[in-house]
Motif scaffolding. Sequence first.
Motif, PDB file in Angstrom:
ATOM      1  N   ARG A   1      -7.644  -6.623  10.032  1.00 42.79           N
ATOM      2  CA  ARG A   1      -6.310  -6.099   9.737  1.00 42.79           C
ATOM      3  C   ARG A   1      -6.259  -5.682   8.263  1.00 42.79           C
ATOM      4  O   ARG A   1      -6.532  -6.499   7.378  1.00 42.79           O
ATOM      5  N   ILE A   2      -5.908  -4.438   8.045  1.00 43.49           N
ATOM      6  CA  ILE A   2      -5.871  -3.885   6.693  1.00 43.49           C
ATOM      7  C   ILE A   2      -4.475  -3.358   6.392  1.00 43.49           C
ATOM      8  O   ILE A   2      -3.914  -2.588   7.181  1.00 43.49           O
ATOM      9  N   LEU A   3      -3.933  -3.770   5.267  1.00 41.53           N
ATOM     10  CA  LEU A   3      -2.648  -3.257   4.808  1.00 41.53           C
ATOM     11  C   LEU A   3      -2.898  -2.362   3.608  1.00 41.53           C
ATOM     12  O   LEU A   3      -3.482  -2.793   2.607  1.00 41.53           O
ATOM     13  N   ILE A   4      -2.460  -1.097   3.708  1.00 40.92           N
ATOM     14  CA  ILE A   4      -2.576  -0.157   2.606  1.00 40.92           C
ATOM     15  C   ILE A   4      -1.201   0.072   2.006  1.00 40.92           C
ATOM     16  O   ILE A   4      -0.265   0.490   2.701  1.00 40.92           O
ATOM     17  N   LEU A   5      -1.060  -0.232   0.732  1.00 42.56           N
ATOM     18  CA  LEU A   5       0.179   0.077   0.012  1.00 42.56           C
ATOM     19  C   LEU A   5       0.067   1.520  -0.449  1.00 42.56           C
ATOM     20  O   LEU A   5      -0.767   1.857  -1.282  1.00 42.56           O
ATOM     21  N   GLY A   6       0.892   2.394   0.119  1.00 39.11           N
ATOM     22  CA  GLY A   6       0.741   3.824  -0.075  1.00 39.11           C
ATOM     23  C   GLY A   6       1.704   4.420  -1.080  1.00 39.11           C
ATOM     24  O   GLY A   6       2.266   3.737  -1.925  1.00 39.11           O
ATOM     25  N   GLY A   7       1.878   5.729  -0.950  1.00 39.67           N
ATOM     26  CA  GLY A   7       2.706   6.477  -1.885  1.00 39.67           C
ATOM     27  C   GLY A   7       1.965   7.648  -2.493  1.00 39.67           C
ATOM     28  O   GLY A   7       2.505   8.387  -3.307  1.00 39.67           O
ATOM     29  N   THR A   8       0.708   7.834  -2.095  1.00 42.54           N
ATOM     30  CA  THR A   8      -0.091   8.949  -2.590  1.00 42.54           C
ATOM     31  C   THR A   8      -0.709   9.679  -1.400  1.00 42.54           C
ATOM     32  O   THR A   8      -0.820   9.127  -0.302  1.00 42.54           O
ATOM     33  N   THR A   9      -1.093  10.925  -1.624  1.00 37.39           N
ATOM     34  CA  THR A   9      -1.789  11.682  -0.586  1.00 37.39           C
ATOM     35  C   THR A   9      -3.062  10.976  -0.158  1.00 37.39           C
ATOM     36  O   THR A   9      -3.399  10.902   1.033  1.00 37.39           O
ATOM     37  N   GLU A  10      -3.771  10.415  -1.155  1.00 34.82           N
ATOM     38  CA  GLU A  10      -5.030   9.741  -0.855  1.00 34.82           C
ATOM     39  C   GLU A  10      -4.828   8.530   0.040  1.00 34.82           C
ATOM     40  O   GLU A  10      -5.709   8.191   0.837  1.00 34.82           O
ATOM     41  N   ALA A  11      -3.683   7.856  -0.081  1.00 29.50           N
ATOM     42  CA  ALA A  11      -3.416   6.686   0.762  1.00 29.50           C
ATOM     43  C   ALA A  11      -3.395   7.082   2.234  1.00 29.50           C
ATOM     44  O   ALA A  11      -3.970   6.394   3.085  1.00 29.50           O
ATOM     45  N   GLY A  12      -2.729   8.198   2.535  1.00 28.18           N
ATOM     46  CA  GLY A  12      -2.688   8.670   3.906  1.00 28.18           C
ATOM     47  C   GLY A  12      -4.058   9.086   4.412  1.00 28.18           C
ATOM     48  O   GLY A  12      -4.425   8.828   5.567  1.00 28.18           O
TER      49      GLY A  12
END
Length: 255
Positions: free
Chosen positions: A4-15
């Motif tokens: 299980r991986i949680l990505i804190l996003g907010g950038t194009t690279e995160a998506g």
Amino acid sequence: MTHRILILGGTTEAGQLAGELAARADCSVTLSLAGRTQSPVAQGVPVRSGGFGGVDGLAAYLSETGTGLLIDATHPYAARISANAAMAARKTGVPILALRRPGWVAGQGDRWLKVDSVAEAARALGEVPRRVFLALGRQEVAAFEAAPQHHYLIRSVDPVEPKLAVADAAYLLARGPFGETDEHALLEKHRIDVVVSKNSGGAATYGKVAAARALGLEVIMVRRPALPDVPSAETVEALAAMVRHFVEPDAERGV
């Protein structure tokens, strides 16, 4: 085994990273967004929107969901979120990685004035009225009410509400990427003589910096904040490789 991986996003690279990791059969990915953008770009993975409630809230979420890896892929200026992520990871023992996009570097012909905060940028505009392009995001522009003598062109993804308490401001709703040719035309059309920007890095919003250079305009560049020292990579590809080493330990040892 599914990680299980949680990505804190907010950038194009995160998506982009979320999509790449979600394609793996051994990864279950959730992308977390702060919820500040009214119409975020659609993502190809489950999305969680809104804050966690600080360090303790994020730590509780990691524990309750059985998250095995936390990835900080937030904006370079989301210093509080990055700090909270590092502390929550330390508190729970969950490994953390960070995607840290490199900043821009001033080159020949650039006229950068570097400052440490948006408030300092407002002061740096000076007393004489100027035509200012604010390319900062709507959460930051209120600081310029302290310098109401200038004309402001304000660009944001969502409307600035309330409007700035200044006599002369124009608002432009747009979502990047923004190329140099279009930015050059925009700066000329509005007769801009100074650009205020964060050093976000990446290609999507570099057009305004290149256009300012071509036009000989000053750029007041807000320096990046200090971020926690955690294992990191500068590109999606490099971070995906780090994740691969994490989820395939046996393969890496040749077992």
